[in-house]
Design a protein around this motif. Structure first.
Motif, mmCIF file in Angstrom:
data_model
loop_
_atom_site.group_PDB
_atom_site.id
_atom_site.type_symbol
_atom_site.label_atom_id
_atom_site.label_comp_id
_atom_site.label_asym_id
_atom_site.label_seq_id
_atom_site.Cartn_x
_atom_site.Cartn_y
_atom_site.Cartn_z
ATOM 1 N N GLY A 127 -0.138 -0.840 -6.722
ATOM 2 C CA GLY A 127 -0.705 0.496 -6.864
ATOM 3 C C GLY A 127 -0.828 1.268 -5.576
ATOM 4 O O GLY A 127 -1.357 2.392 -5.567
ATOM 5 N N SER A 128 -0.326 0.704 -4.463
ATOM 6 C CA SER A 128 -0.409 1.399 -3.175
ATOM 7 C C SER A 128 0.477 2.644 -3.176
ATOM 8 O O SER A 128 1.304 2.845 -4.072
ATOM 9 N N LYS A 129 0.323 3.474 -2.145
ATOM 10 C CA LYS A 129 1.129 4.691 -2.028
ATOM 11 C C LYS A 129 2.619 4.344 -1.979
ATOM 12 O O LYS A 129 3.435 4.960 -2.664
ATOM 13 N N ARG A 130 2.972 3.342 -1.173
ATOM 14 C CA ARG A 130 4.378 2.961 -1.070
ATOM 15 C C ARG A 130 4.888 2.392 -2.390
ATOM 16 O O ARG A 130 6.017 2.667 -2.801
ATOM 17 N N ALA A 131 4.046 1.595 -3.054
ATOM 18 C CA ALA A 131 4.435 1.032 -4.347
ATOM 19 C C ALA A 131 4.704 2.145 -5.348
ATOM 20 O O ALA A 131 5.677 2.087 -6.114
ATOM 21 N N HIS A 132 3.870 3.175 -5.352
ATOM 22 C CA HIS A 132 4.071 4.291 -6.273
ATOM 23 C C HIS A 132 5.357 5.059 -5.952
ATOM 24 O O HIS A 132 6.094 5.461 -6.858
ATOM 25 N N GLU A 133 5.634 5.248 -4.690
ATOM 26 C CA GLU A 133 6.843 5.973 -4.300
ATOM 27 C C GLU A 133 8.110 5.242 -4.741
ATOM 28 O O GLU A 133 9.082 5.852 -5.193
ATOM 29 N N LEU A 134 8.097 3.922 -4.637
ATOM 30 C CA LEU A 134 9.291 3.131 -4.914
ATOM 31 C C LEU A 134 9.386 2.645 -6.359
ATOM 32 O O LEU A 134 10.478 2.561 -6.907
#
Length: 583
Positions: free
Chosen positions: A568-575
């Motif tokens: 659920g992190s920002k990077r996880a959401h982006e990818l």
């Protein structure tokens, strides 16, 4: 039910009263003694899809009369002959009529060697029939990004119409007229792509000929492999290992996972990965999203997003429920995004030079890879998606014999290792079970004493369960086949049903029964539950796995530690997350 006595080809049998002659013939084929088995050819019939065969080949001689075996019911004392000269001639006459309207370009047809019509033509001595005149040929329908419709090869069996309307609740294909004069066409005059087709490929799966096929992208794969500037990576979905062997004469339900890994290396791929890693990654994100929705009064029930056929169906028919669908990308899209970001950086390869190839049981994946918001690293997550059938074609073209490959070969690290939970994604209920294994431990903070959620297993179209986690009961459901999904969602909207979490797969039985899986003839489906046999291979794989929960996969843990941070992190959401739109 009362049994009666009949004779087939002079041999006596006791059969249930009221069944058809065709059904009786299938019963004889269960005999251990080969000489007691009697087969009757079919061309239109397919169990659960088309119960009546009006092709003209499904005939026998009963009490001296030529009758349709799929519609004539047995009577006490009935004498049936399956191969008299009159029967053989009737079948030949029926095949000749079909051939008058069938383009016989078998050499170039994707279904050559797996075509039910072709098998019968060989059996009944049709060897040198002329092609259809050019002026009689219809244009191919290539409007779809996924499927090709060739009416010149259509035999008017109506299997596609039945499966699309009755099992998938879509009705993208329709018929006007009767018999061989029937016109089979998309429900939209603009072609299949405009007919609310969800690309599930069930029409392809049930078509007995090459009238409906997936778009063949094997030449694109060959071109990429031959380009020295390209770094070509391949990933293989869980359901593929349970079915590819069938194209190489393995019995149904044989797991050929290791053989696939070696075969793909022989083809020349730079990296050979397993999509069960992507499945584990999906569970990390999806279970986090589910827990967050439960704890923060988010939109419930949350519905899985792994199946692009289901997602497109929702965009067409349930636009008011798009917020219920998890924002997680499907496993192969997640894996592609990580390959073109994390792996690209580690290997020192420019993401623009990577060609990501997915081998899927699914035709809808061909559409998914060109959807908007599927470019996590700024380039397409996946470049080419081929089906199990297309992989078989690639291997045969390269003269790679699957049976000669090492069954103990492994996929490449770090994205070649996945859990048993990731493997069962290929069966209906598998995504649900995999998610529960992780979500239950995250919610309770304790290891599960038992983590096999068998209530959501099996081939039933709708499965329901109540799961007690740390004193709270959560209601879940799994549906496969879009008509079943439609029934389930209708209950939810009417208030008749209340769930927190739902899995939906477009294909009946799940990915093991996907539109890109190997074709089996009607007689095989009549005698075997093909999707169930394939699913059993996945559950055996899970039971034998060292790691059986997604969150315990050490490579997944390392990916979060070194790159993604946390679910659920920002990077996880982006990818790893995506969006949907009303169609």
């Amino acid at each position: 039910m009362e049994n009666i006595t009949i004779k087939i080809n002079g041999r006596e049998y006791s059969m249930k009263k009221g069944i058809t002659i065709l059904a009786a013939s299938f019963e004889t084929q269960k005999s251990a003694q080969e000489y007691k088995r009697h087969s009757i050819p079919t061309l239109y019939y397919l169990k659960g899809v088309m119960d009546i065969d009006e092709s003209g080949v499904c005939v026998v001689e009963a009490d001296g009369n030529i009758v349709n075996a799929s519609t004539t019911r047995i009577k006490d004392g009935m004498e049936i002959m399956t191969d008299t000269p009159a029967v053989i001639q009737a079948r030949k006459d029926a095949l000749a009529k079909i051939l008058e309207r069938h383009n016989k370009s078998c050499l170039y047809c994707m279904r050559s060697t797996s075509c039910e019509l072709q098998e019968l033509l060989h059996e009944y001595g049709f060897t040198d029939e002329p092609e259809l005149p050019r002026e009689k040929l219809e244009m191919l329908d290539t409007s779809s990004k996924v499927l090709v419709r060739d009416n010149n090869k259509c035999i008017r069996c109506k299997r596609c119409i039945n499966v699309c309307a009755k099992m998938q609740a879509v009705s993208a294909i329709a018929a006007t007229g009767e018999g061989l004069d029937a016109v089979i066409a998309p429900s939209s005059p603009k072609g299949l792509a405009a007919a609310s087709c969800v690309n599930c490929g069930q029409c392809v799966a049930v078509c007995p000929t090459g009238a409906l096929t997936e778009i063949d992208q094997t030449e694109e794969v060959k071109k990429a492999l031959a380009d020295p500037e390209k770094y070509v990576v391949v990933q293989v979905a869980p359901a593929v290992r349970a079915a590819l062997g069938e194209d190489f004469e393995f019995p149904i339900g044989v797991d050929v996972e290791g053989r696939i890994a070696e075969a793909l290396r022989r083809l020349g791929f730079d990296k050979v990965f397993d999509t069960k890693f992507g499945a584990d990654l999906t569970i990390m994100e999806e279970s986090h999203e589910l827990i967050e929705r439960i704890q923060k009064d988010g939109v419930l029930p949350m519905i899985t997003s792994c199946c692009p056929g289901w997602v497109k169906y929702a965009e067409h028919f349930y636009p008011d429920m798009l917020d219920n669908i998890s924002t997680c990308k499907s496993p192969h899209q997640m894996e592609g995004a990580i390959v073109k970001s994390f792996i690209a950086a580690n290997e020192g390869v420019h993401k623009e030079n990577i060609v990501m190839v997915s081998v899927m049981p699914c035709t809808a994946k061909k559409f998914e890879i060109i959807r908007e918001d599927e470019c996590g690293a700024g380039v397409p997550d996946v470049d080419i998606s081929i089906t199990t059938n297309e992989l078989a074609k690639l291997l045969k073209d390269a003269e790679i014999q699957l049976e000669a490959m090492n069954p103990n070969s492994k996929f490449d690290d770090p994205m070649g290792r996945g859990s048993g939970a990731g493997v069962i994604f290929g069966a209906s209920g598998g995504v649900m079970e995999a998610a529960l294994r992780t979500a239950a431990e995250k919610i309770s903070g304790e290891k599960l004493a038992s983590f096999e959620f068998t209530d959501v297993r099996g081939m039933n179209g709708i499965k329901e369960a109540s799961v007690n986690i740390a004193g709270t009961v959560y209601k879940v459901a799994a549906a496969s086949g879009l008509a079943n999904a439609n029934a389930l969602l209708t209950k939810i909207k009417s208030g008749e049903a209340d769930y927190q979490f739902i899995e939906i797969m477009a294909c009946p039985g799940g990915c093991v029964n996907g539109g890109g899986q190997p074709h089996q003839p009607a007689a095989v489906h009549a005698l075997n539950n093909v999707p169930a046999l394939r699913a059993q291979a996945l559950y055996r794989n899970d039971a034998a796995s060292e790691i059986r929960k997604s969150h315990e996969n050490p490579d997944i843990r390392e990916l979060y530690s070194k790159f993604l941070g946390s679910p659920g992190s920002k990077r996880a959401h982006e990818l790893l997350h995506t969006s949907y739109k009303v169609r």
